[in-house]
Design a protein around this motif. Structure first.
Motif, PDB file in Angstrom:
ATOM      1  N   LEU A   1       6.553  -5.908  -3.097  1.00 15.03           N
ATOM      2  CA  LEU A   1       6.622  -5.514  -1.688  1.00 15.03           C
ATOM      3  C   LEU A   1       5.277  -5.005  -1.175  1.00 15.03           C
ATOM      4  N   THR A   2       4.211  -5.650  -1.561  1.00 13.28           N
ATOM      5  CA  THR A   2       2.900  -5.196  -1.092  1.00 13.28           C
ATOM      6  C   THR A   2       2.621  -5.723   0.314  1.00 13.28           C
ATOM      7  N   ALA A   3       1.841  -4.958   1.043  1.00 15.13           N
ATOM      8  CA  ALA A   3       1.527  -5.334   2.425  1.00 15.13           C
ATOM      9  C   ALA A   3       0.580  -6.527   2.443  1.00 15.13           C
ATOM     10  N   GLU A   4       0.724  -7.369   3.481  1.00 14.60           N
ATOM     11  CA  GLU A   4      -0.121  -8.553   3.578  1.00 14.60           C
ATOM     12  C   GLU A   4      -1.407  -8.276   4.339  1.00 14.60           C
ATOM     13  N   THR A   5      -1.396  -7.275   5.175  1.00 14.53           N
ATOM     14  CA  THR A   5      -2.620  -6.916   5.908  1.00 14.53           C
ATOM     15  C   THR A   5      -2.777  -5.398   5.879  1.00 14.53           C
ATOM     16  N   ARG A   6      -3.921  -4.957   6.323  1.00 14.38           N
ATOM     17  CA  ARG A   6      -4.202  -3.513   6.335  1.00 14.38           C
ATOM     18  C   ARG A   6      -4.240  -3.003   7.767  1.00 14.38           C
ATOM     19  N   LEU A   7      -3.953  -1.730   7.869  1.00 11.88           N
ATOM     20  CA  LEU A   7      -4.047  -1.094   9.177  1.00 11.88           C
ATOM     21  C   LEU A   7      -5.528  -1.036   9.572  1.00 11.88           C
ATOM     22  N   GLU A   8      -5.836  -1.442  10.802  1.00  9.81           N
ATOM     23  CA  GLU A   8      -7.236  -1.524  11.199  1.00  9.81           C
ATOM     24  C   GLU A   8      -7.719  -0.304  11.957  1.00  9.81           C
ATOM     25  N   SER A   9      -6.811   0.377  12.628  1.00  8.81           N
ATOM     26  CA  SER A   9      -7.254   1.526  13.416  1.00  8.81           C
ATOM     27  C   SER A   9      -6.125   2.551  13.516  1.00  8.81           C
ATOM     28  N   MET A  10      -6.540   3.814  13.601  1.00 11.58           N
ATOM     29  CA  MET A  10      -5.521   4.860  13.771  1.00 11.58           C
ATOM     30  C   MET A  10      -5.005   4.877  15.203  1.00 11.58           C
ATOM     31  N   VAL A  11      -5.756   4.265  16.107  1.00  6.03           N
ATOM     32  CA  VAL A  11      -5.277   4.158  17.487  1.00  6.03           C
ATOM     33  C   VAL A  11      -4.827   2.718  17.695  1.00  6.03           C
ATOM     34  N   SER A  12      -3.617   2.460  17.269  1.00  6.29           N
ATOM     35  CA  SER A  12      -3.070   1.111  17.358  1.00  6.29           C
ATOM     36  C   SER A  12      -1.559   1.220  17.488  1.00  6.29           C
ATOM     37  N   ARG A  13      -0.939   0.127  17.905  1.00  4.86           N
ATOM     38  CA  ARG A  13       0.522   0.121  18.035  1.00  4.86           C
ATOM     39  C   ARG A  13       1.177   0.393  16.680  1.00  4.86           C
ATOM     40  N   GLU A  14       0.583  -0.155  15.618  1.00  4.51           N
ATOM     41  CA  GLU A  14       1.156   0.038  14.289  1.00  4.51           C
ATOM     42  C   GLU A  14       1.224   1.529  13.938  1.00  4.51           C
ATOM     43  N   ALA A  15       0.107   2.229  14.211  1.00  3.37           N
ATOM     44  CA  ALA A  15       0.065   3.660  13.881  1.00  3.37           C
ATOM     45  C   ALA A  15       1.073   4.432  14.733  1.00  3.37           C
ATOM     46  N   SER A  16       1.203   4.039  16.008  1.00 13.31           N
ATOM     47  CA  SER A  16       2.160   4.757  16.870  1.00 13.31           C
ATOM     48  C   SER A  16       3.587   4.541  16.378  1.00 13.31           C
TER      49      SER A  16
ATOM     50  N   ALA B   1      -9.754  -9.627   0.968  1.00 10.20           N
ATOM     51  CA  ALA B   1      -9.348 -10.807   0.210  1.00 10.20           C
ATOM     52  C   ALA B   1      -8.524 -10.418  -1.005  1.00 10.20           C
ATOM     53  N   ALA B   2      -8.849  -9.257  -1.571  1.00 13.81           N
ATOM     54  CA  ALA B   2      -8.093  -8.828  -2.751  1.00 13.81           C
ATOM     55  C   ALA B   2      -6.699  -8.355  -2.371  1.00 13.81           C
ATOM     56  N   GLY B   3      -6.603  -7.703  -1.239  1.00  8.11           N
ATOM     57  CA  GLY B   3      -5.313  -7.123  -0.851  1.00  8.11           C
ATOM     58  C   GLY B   3      -4.395  -8.111  -0.184  1.00  8.11           C
ATOM     59  N   ALA B   4      -4.951  -9.076   0.528  1.00  6.68           N
ATOM     60  CA  ALA B   4      -4.118  -9.975   1.315  1.00  6.68           C
ATOM     61  C   ALA B   4      -3.765 -11.205   0.500  1.00  6.68           C
ATOM     62  N   PRO B   5      -2.757 -11.938   0.916  1.00  3.78           N
ATOM     63  CA  PRO B   5      -2.463 -13.181   0.232  1.00  3.78           C
ATOM     64  C   PRO B   5      -3.585 -14.180   0.495  1.00  3.78           C
ATOM     65  N   ASP B   6      -3.580 -15.241  -0.237  1.00  5.22           N
ATOM     66  CA  ASP B   6      -4.640 -16.226  -0.121  1.00  5.22           C
ATOM     67  C   ASP B   6      -4.632 -16.848   1.266  1.00  5.22           C
ATOM     68  N   ALA B   7      -5.465 -16.307   2.131  1.00  4.68           N
ATOM     69  CA  ALA B   7      -5.454 -16.720   3.522  1.00  4.68           C
ATOM     70  C   ALA B   7      -5.883 -18.170   3.679  1.00  4.68           C
TER      71      ALA B   7
END
Lengths: 679, 202
Positions: free
Chosen positions: A334-349, B174-180
């Motif tokens: 269940l690992t995340a596919e992307t990372r949070l990019e900013s603390m001021v974002s819809r995701e953070a809210s 690249a390490a954290g995300a799936p193979d884009a």
């Protein structure tokens, strides 16, 4: 028919157990013949439970008083309308109702699940069948609705007068539908975990079913509030009773999920969190059932104390341990596919929104259980009533209201300063203006001023979103404003339906704040005498006692006090409040006399008249007169919330690209987009 | 103008519906006036009107006494406070008695807090609608807020860490995300994505 009913229960139990075994075996081994057997078992379980329901209804409608349940909840003169609802008026019947509805939901899941989600179905059937089997076994072991008496009473005890209200006919089924249907998203979540298919597909299946549960639970809670208001006679609609709290808990966690699921769909994040919210919501629904049926915490709404509560406790603990054990085993997937990019974002809210939803749920749970905890720790069972809950939850609720407005104004991924200024300027100005206007007008309750200001801020955000969307369509496609509005909502149902829900929530908060200005008085009046009460809107209400009438109705003897209402000296109508002495078919009194209130409702305030009784058998009558501001807006806000929910869950909605976005497609595209930019 | 209450509307709608279904008009119970024979005349059947009530006084509606009684729980088992119980459940004899006790204590010159304390001494701390803020009860009041504050602080720390990780280019993502690179997306789809992102930003 009771023999048939008992037989149907036993068949339902055995077939459900078979379905569970076939479901899990078919799912894990991938054998189609076992999966087919599980599907058929699901259908057969439903059919058997429906036979049991028909058997019990038959006994209720034919007044078979040899059946203990029928003798306990009906009488010969019980209106037909309420005979149907006797099915869930008592512990035993409601268990049967619960199991049957769950089986129906399971069948609907089997029938309506789309082809791409069918891979989960064997496990879904397995989970649903286990839960159904638990309910049926609890019935057979400790609460059999078909149990017979050693004698046949001449008449039954009748239904509690407070349950003889239209609100009580519709409120419990709606609440049950909400509680029960949570099992389906839970089953899909567990199916995804067990099958290790934790891509975006399970999420789509879960979201739809969670919306169904959320909508039913919302309607059930609102109907319960309405019933309490018109029937219980204390002049309010929410008392932080343990059973009320129990219905609020899964609603809060499901609402959190419906927000955070968007982050997973669009950004591929929060998978672990979303799964835990679904599992937690289901466990809280079972916890609510345990609270209602165990008698462990006293409540005016709970069923009589019975041994069935222990079944629920064991089931609750066992389910929690097993669910979270499976969940823990699948965490690496269940690992995340992307990372949070900013603390001021819809995701953070959304994360802070979830923090508050879950925080409020925790505080409600904590307050509900604190009497037990206190007794265990300090040997004293303290009372935790409305003053406690209001003190703890009102600030949290206001913070949540603020986030309701802030969240939609912040962009996904990363918000820029110019963007924030552009988005917040008008709503913040509107909120500040509303607050100042109220202060100038003389409102001095700080929390109420804050609630109305924040409400205005949120409504302004919703209006701004609609205005910009409609204007964009108007500019781009040359559509008229009305057509643009209709197409805007129709093609972005989730987004704009969600805004409608937000508007409804604001109306609810405003109405709740209005109750801070409730005013009431008691008066003893002879015919022709009057009492007066000044409302927070500055009107002077005059209540003139016209007299007392007594007459017989179908199953009750009525004493009615009639009051003429005048506002600022102008007559506006008549209200009647009743004392009802219910009787059985032989005219013998059943239950204590109950009170029916008289209510006159308008946009500003409700006039709420309660006849306490008469003095020494004369027409001199004791009344309680209450002015409840803004109550109409509770029900209207409820309609708006439900309307928004229906818009969100309405099938279709938008071109294929939007649907793919909702299915997590944006995550993949976003990754691709990043790669393209880099190269 | 006659005001129609919500209940009245529902009852009339139900009666009309039933009349339509059965094809016959339903006789509404006649609200006769068998009751009084004049101002404050005796009721036809006083027994069906419930327990006889004592005439109320101005003090029964005193806002200060309402506030005080809302701090005290009725001991009849209803779970309501004294004020709500005595003005709602008119079959209860406990809350009127507790109300009389409140009035008597106030007449003795006790302040509101002293009246509450007198009730605590008589019935124990369970007579309070909310636990007193001392000892273990403090946990009741502050654990939820504390938990939210701690979780909020933890969330802030986590957010900072996540956003820093996201800021690290190429290698970390690249390490954290799936193979884009393995994900296929046509230019049209990318264009559509950009359109949607713009829409969200708006």
């Amino acid at each position: 028919m009771t023999v048939l009913g008992n037989l149907a229960l036993w068949i339902a139990l055995l077939v459900a157990l078979w379905g569970a075994v076939m479901g899990f075996a078919g799912g894990s081994q991938g054998r189609p013949e076992l999966q087919l057997s599980a599907r058929r078992a699901m259908f057969a379980t439903t059919a058997a439970l429906l036979v049991a329901v028909v058997s019990l209804e038959w006994a209720l409608f034919t007044r078979d008083f040899n059946v203990e349940y029928v003798a306990s909840y009906t009488s010969r003169n019980l209106p037909t309308f309420y005979t149907w609802s006797a099915l869930y008026a008592g512990q035993k019947g409601s268990l049967l109702f619960w199991a049957s509805v769950l089986a129906i939901f399971g069948t609907l899941a089997v029938v309506f699940t789309s082809a791409r989600h069918r891979v989960y179905l064997p496990y879904v059937i397995g989970i649903v069948s286990i839960v159904v089997a638990f309910f049926v076994s609890a019935m057979l072991a400790a609460a059999n609705p078909f149990e017979r008496l050693p004698f046949t009473p001449v008449d039954g005890r009748g239904m509690n007068p407070q349950l003889q209200n239209p609100g009580m006919v519709f409120h419990p089924p709606m609440l049950y539908l909400g509680y029960i249907s949570i099992t389906i998203p839970f089953a899909f979540a567990m199916a995804a975990l067990l099958s290790k298919r934790l891509d975006v597909e399970w999420l789509v299946a879960i979201r739809k079913w969670t919306l169904v549960s959320w909508l039913f639970l919302s309607i059930g809670i609102l109907l319960g509030m309405w019933w309490a208001y018109v029937e219980l006679g204390w002049g309010g609609y929410w008392a932080w009773d343990p059973v009320e709290n129990a219905s609020l808990l899964p609603w809060l966690t499901m609402t959190a999920f419906l927000h955070s699921v968007m982050v997973q769909e669009k950004r591929g994040m929060l998978k672990k969190w979303n799964l835990s919210l679904i599992i937690g919501s289901w466990l809280l629904s079972i916890f609510g059932t345990f609270i209602t049926r165990s008698g462990v915490i006293s409540s005016v709404h709970s069923f009589a104390q019975s041994g069935v509560g222990y079944f629920f406790l064991v089931f609750l603990v066992g389910s929690a341990v097993l669910s979270f054990w499976i969940y823990a085993r699948r965490l690496p997937l269940l690992t995340a596919e992307t990372r949070l990019e900013s603390m001021v974002s819809r995701e953070a809210s959304f994360l802070f929104n979830n923090l508050l939803f879950v925080g409020i749920a925790f505080s409600v749970l904590w307050g509900t259980l604190f009497p037990i905890l206190s007794e265990a720790v300090q040997g004293t069972k303290v009372t935790v009533g409305p003053p406690f809950f209001n003190q703890v939850n009102v600030p949290l609720g206001l913070a949540l209201l603020a986030l309701t407005g802030i969240g939609p104004l912040i962009a996904w991924r990363r918000a820029s300063l110019p963007n924030l200024q552009r988005q917040f300027a008008m709503p913040v100005a509107a909120g500040l203006f509303a607050g100042l206007a109220l202060l100038v007008a003389g409102m001095r309750q700080p929390l109420a001023v804050l609630a109305f200001s924040l409400g205005t801020f949120v409504l302004a955000t919703v209006a701004q979103e609609f205005f910009r969307g409609i204007s964009a369509r108007h500019r781009q496609y040359g559509e008229g404003r009305a057509l643009a509005a209709a197409r805007l909502i129709g093609r972005n149902r989730r987004r704009y339906g969600g805004y409608v829900v937000h508007a409804g929530i604001v109306l609810l908060f405003a109405a709740f704040a209005g109750m801070a200005f409730k005013t009431e008085t008691q008066a003893t009046l002879r015919p022709g005498e009057s009492a007066t009460l000044r409302s927070p809107f500055g009107h002077e209400w005059t209540f003139t006692h016209l007299g007392v009438s007594q007459y017989d109705a179908l199953n009750r003897l009525v004493t009615a006090g009639t009051v003429e209402l005048a506002r600022d000296g102008r007559r506006v109508g008549i209200l009647k409040s009743e004392k009802r002495q219910h009787v059985d078919g032989l005219g013998r009194p059943t239950f204590e006399p109950s009170t029916e209130v008289g209510i006159r409702s308008d946009l500003r305030e409700d006039v709420y008249v309660v006849m306490a009784g008469v003095v020494n058998g004369t027409e001199q009558t004791v009344y309680r007169f209450t002015l409840n501001p803004l109550v109409w807006w509770v029900w209207f806000g409820g309609y708006v919330v439900v309307l928004g929910g229906v818009i969100v869950m309405w099938p279709g909605g938008g071109p294929p690209a939007v649907r793919r976005t909702q299915a997590g497609y944006a995550v993949k595209l976003a990754s691709q987009s990043q790669e393209t930019r880099k190269s | 103008m006659t005001t129609i209450t919500r209940r009245g509307f529902l009852q009339r709608s139900g009666a009309l519906l039933a009349a339509g279904v059965t094809g016959s008009a339903i006789q509404s119970p006649a609200p006769d006036s068998l009751a009084g024979a004049g101002p404050s005349g005796r009721l036809w059947d006083p027994n069906r009107a419930g327990r006889s009530q004592a005439p109320t006084t101005e003090r029964d509606s005193d806002p200060a006494i309402q506030v005080l009684e809302k701090r005290l729980k009725c001991t009849c088992g209803c779970g309501l406070d004294v004020y709500t119980c005595r003005t709602t459940d008119f079959t209860c004899t406990t809350s009127p008695a507790m109300h009389r006790d409140v009035l008597a204590l106030l007449d003795q010159g006790l302040s509101e807090d002293e009246v509450v304390q007198a009730f605590v001494e008589r019935y124990g701390v369970t007579v309070l609608m909310a636990p007193p803020k001392r000892g273990f009860n403090l946990a009741g009041y502050f654990v939820p807020s504390l938990a939210i504050v701690v979780a909020g602080a933890g969330l802030l720390v986590a957010l900072r860490r996540w956003t820093r990780q996201a800021a690290v280019p190429a290698s970390a993502s690249a390490a954290g995300a799936p193979d884009a690179a393995a994900v296929a997306a046509s230019p049209e789809e990318l264009e559509r994505l950009q359109h949607e992102l713009d829409e969200f930003s708006a």
